[in-house]
Design a protein around this motif. Structure first.
Motif, mmCIF file in Angstrom:
data_model
loop_
_atom_site.group_PDB
_atom_site.id
_atom_site.type_symbol
_atom_site.label_atom_id
_atom_site.label_comp_id
_atom_site.label_asym_id
_atom_site.label_seq_id
_atom_site.Cartn_x
_atom_site.Cartn_y
_atom_site.Cartn_z
ATOM 1 N N ALA A 29 1.227 -1.725 0.402
ATOM 2 C CA ALA A 29 -0.345 -0.238 -0.058
ATOM 3 C C ALA A 29 0.751 1.150 0.112
ATOM 4 O O ALA A 29 0.479 1.867 -0.836
ATOM 5 C CB ALA A 29 -1.171 -0.016 1.587
ATOM 6 N N ILE A 30 2.170 1.157 0.892
ATOM 7 C CA ILE A 30 2.828 2.292 0.434
ATOM 8 C C ILE A 30 3.979 2.251 -0.977
ATOM 9 O O ILE A 30 3.665 3.861 -1.227
ATOM 10 C CB ILE A 30 4.069 2.300 2.298
ATOM 11 C CG1 ILE A 30 3.190 2.432 2.889
ATOM 12 C CG2 ILE A 30 4.904 2.596 1.470
ATOM 13 C CD1 ILE A 30 4.267 2.093 4.418
ATOM 14 N N VAL A 34 2.856 5.730 -2.972
ATOM 15 C CA VAL A 34 4.170 6.673 -3.244
ATOM 16 C C VAL A 34 3.828 7.017 -4.643
ATOM 17 O O VAL A 34 4.604 8.013 -4.848
ATOM 18 C CB VAL A 34 5.441 6.167 -2.917
ATOM 19 C CG1 VAL A 34 6.575 6.683 -3.298
ATOM 20 C CG2 VAL A 34 5.476 6.105 -1.184
ATOM 21 N N ALA A 35 4.175 5.967 -5.518
ATOM 22 C CA ALA A 35 4.146 6.355 -6.765
ATOM 23 C C ALA A 35 2.944 7.196 -7.510
ATOM 24 O O ALA A 35 3.014 8.184 -8.264
ATOM 25 C CB ALA A 35 3.630 4.895 -7.286
ATOM 26 N N ARG A 69 0.866 6.983 -15.294
ATOM 27 C CA ARG A 69 0.632 6.055 -13.695
ATOM 28 C C ARG A 69 1.286 4.985 -13.767
ATOM 29 O O ARG A 69 1.873 4.349 -12.774
ATOM 30 C CB ARG A 69 -0.615 6.768 -13.554
ATOM 31 C CG ARG A 69 -0.740 6.295 -12.247
ATOM 32 C CD ARG A 69 -2.694 6.156 -12.243
ATOM 33 N NE ARG A 69 -2.895 8.128 -12.352
ATOM 34 C CZ ARG A 69 -3.582 8.877 -13.590
ATOM 35 N NH1 ARG A 69 -3.967 8.029 -14.210
ATOM 36 N NH2 ARG A 69 -3.542 10.050 -13.317
ATOM 37 N N LEU A 70 0.241 4.293 -14.361
ATOM 38 C CA LEU A 70 0.557 3.194 -14.276
ATOM 39 C C LEU A 70 1.628 2.407 -14.483
ATOM 40 O O LEU A 70 2.510 1.499 -14.335
ATOM 41 C CB LEU A 70 0.430 1.509 -16.593
ATOM 42 C CG LEU A 70 0.060 0.269 -16.248
ATOM 43 C CD1 LEU A 70 -0.524 -0.251 -14.940
ATOM 44 C CD2 LEU A 70 -0.177 -0.037 -17.591
ATOM 45 N N ALA A 71 3.289 2.939 -15.544
ATOM 46 C CA ALA A 71 4.357 2.847 -15.422
ATOM 47 C C ALA A 71 5.451 3.112 -13.748
ATOM 48 O O ALA A 71 6.129 1.804 -13.585
ATOM 49 C CB ALA A 71 4.844 3.262 -16.315
ATOM 50 N N LEU A 72 4.342 3.891 -13.014
ATOM 51 C CA LEU A 72 5.249 4.015 -11.854
ATOM 52 C C LEU A 72 4.368 2.989 -10.628
ATOM 53 O O LEU A 72 5.280 2.654 -9.883
ATOM 54 C CB LEU A 72 4.548 5.314 -11.540
ATOM 55 C CG LEU A 72 5.689 6.966 -12.102
ATOM 56 C CD1 LEU A 72 4.912 7.912 -11.731
ATOM 57 C CD2 LEU A 72 7.092 6.700 -11.693
ATOM 58 N N LEU A 73 3.359 3.050 -10.914
ATOM 59 C CA LEU A 73 2.731 1.877 -10.240
ATOM 60 C C LEU A 73 3.658 0.458 -10.880
ATOM 61 O O LEU A 73 3.830 -0.727 -9.897
ATOM 62 C CB LEU A 73 0.994 1.391 -10.933
ATOM 63 C CG LEU A 73 0.601 2.551 -9.960
ATOM 64 C CD1 LEU A 73 -1.164 2.593 -10.559
ATOM 65 C CD2 LEU A 73 0.883 2.400 -8.868
ATOM 66 N N MET A 78 7.470 -3.463 -8.403
ATOM 67 C CA MET A 78 8.444 -4.436 -9.141
ATOM 68 C C MET A 78 9.600 -4.041 -7.107
ATOM 69 O O MET A 78 10.315 -5.319 -7.021
ATOM 70 C CB MET A 78 8.953 -4.255 -9.919
ATOM 71 C CG MET A 78 8.739 -4.657 -10.878
ATOM 72 S SD MET A 78 9.504 -4.161 -12.748
ATOM 73 C CE MET A 78 8.913 -5.014 -13.810
ATOM 74 N N VAL A 79 9.376 -2.438 -7.210
ATOM 75 C CA VAL A 79 10.610 -3.091 -5.524
ATOM 76 C C VAL A 79 10.095 -3.194 -4.610
ATOM 77 O O VAL A 79 10.438 -3.958 -3.292
ATOM 78 C CB VAL A 79 10.818 -1.459 -5.060
ATOM 79 C CG1 VAL A 79 11.160 -0.703 -4.169
ATOM 80 C CG2 VAL A 79 11.578 -0.341 -6.798
ATOM 81 N N ALA A 80 9.001 -3.041 -4.305
ATOM 82 C CA ALA A 80 7.829 -4.185 -3.104
ATOM 83 C C ALA A 80 7.531 -4.767 -2.834
ATOM 84 O O ALA A 80 7.863 -5.483 -1.658
ATOM 85 C CB ALA A 80 6.450 -3.233 -2.702
#
Length: 224
Positions: A29-30, A34-35, A69-73, A78-80
């Motif tokens: 969720a965080i 953030v994204a 927006r989709l790219a940032l999500l 991928m990080v989370a």
């Protein structure tokens, strides 16, 4: 992204007294928040920088807001996901889902690029003049071609996304083969349209020259 990964790892260590499912949900969720916040902040900056000075670039940016927006999500997930304490099978399922999302992102980007290219091409043909036969012809042909390519891109993207899941991979292969056959048929059917487009482009490029010469002859006749 390294700072986001470090922050999520710190939150994970801070909440280690909670169940793993709760910690994983909080971390994901965080990352999403953030994204979204980053996208909204960058959007405000783009509006201030481009809205008044570069209207066409701003229009292009507005068309790609959903894509960015989709790219940032996807990047945030991928990080989370590696940081979140998820079960291996759930992590694998989410990784496959992200792979399908990346394929969808590429297909969406191709669609947007196609529409922007079509709009740029049609900008040279004006429909608000009396002699707009050539402009209407090109407008119709480009719209038909772009819609045909839209369908092919959607089918190819969907088939590639299905192929990332083993349970439905055979459906993706079948859809991919069908898209290949449909693409060949569409290409053969579009040959007259493409030839008309090329002929129209050549005609549009050669039309101003005779008009210019005719205008010069009229000026010379008046002065003579």
């Amino acid at each position: 992204m390294d700072s986001l990964r470090a922050a999520l790892t710190w939150i994970k260590d801070l909440l280690d007294w909670l169940p793993d499912q709760v910690v994983a949900l909080v971390i994901l969720a965080i990352a999403v928040l953030v994204a979204l916040a980053l996208h909204q902040w960058s959007g405000k900056l783009a509006c201030r920088a481009l809205a008044g000075r570069y209207p066409y670039i701003f229009s292009t940016y507005m068309q790609t807001r959903g894509l960015s927006r989709l790219a940032l999500l996807i990047l945030a997930m991928m990080v989370a996901i590696p940081v979140a304490p998820l079960r291996p099978e759930l992590a694998e399922w989410l990784a496959r889902f992200l792979g399908a999302a990346v394929i969808g992102l590429i297909g969406w980007a191709a669609l947007i690029a196609l529409h922007i290219g079509a709009d740029l091409y049609l900008r040279r043909f004006r429909l608000d003049i009396d002699d707009n036969l050539l402009a209407r012809k090109h407008n119709t042909q480009v719209r038909v071609l772009s819609r045909t390519i839209d369908v092919l891109l959607v089918v190819l993207t969907l088939s590639a996304a299905l192929m990332t899941f083993p349970a439905v991979r055979q459906y993706g292969l079948s859809l991919f083969a069908s898209a290949g056959v449909a693409g060949i048929r569409a290409g053969l059917a579009a040959r007259p349209v493409l030839s008309n487009l090329m002929a129209g482009v050549q005609l549009a490029m050669t039309q101003p020259i005779p008009a210019l010469r005719y205008g010069r002859r009229r000026k010379r006749a008046r002065h003579g």
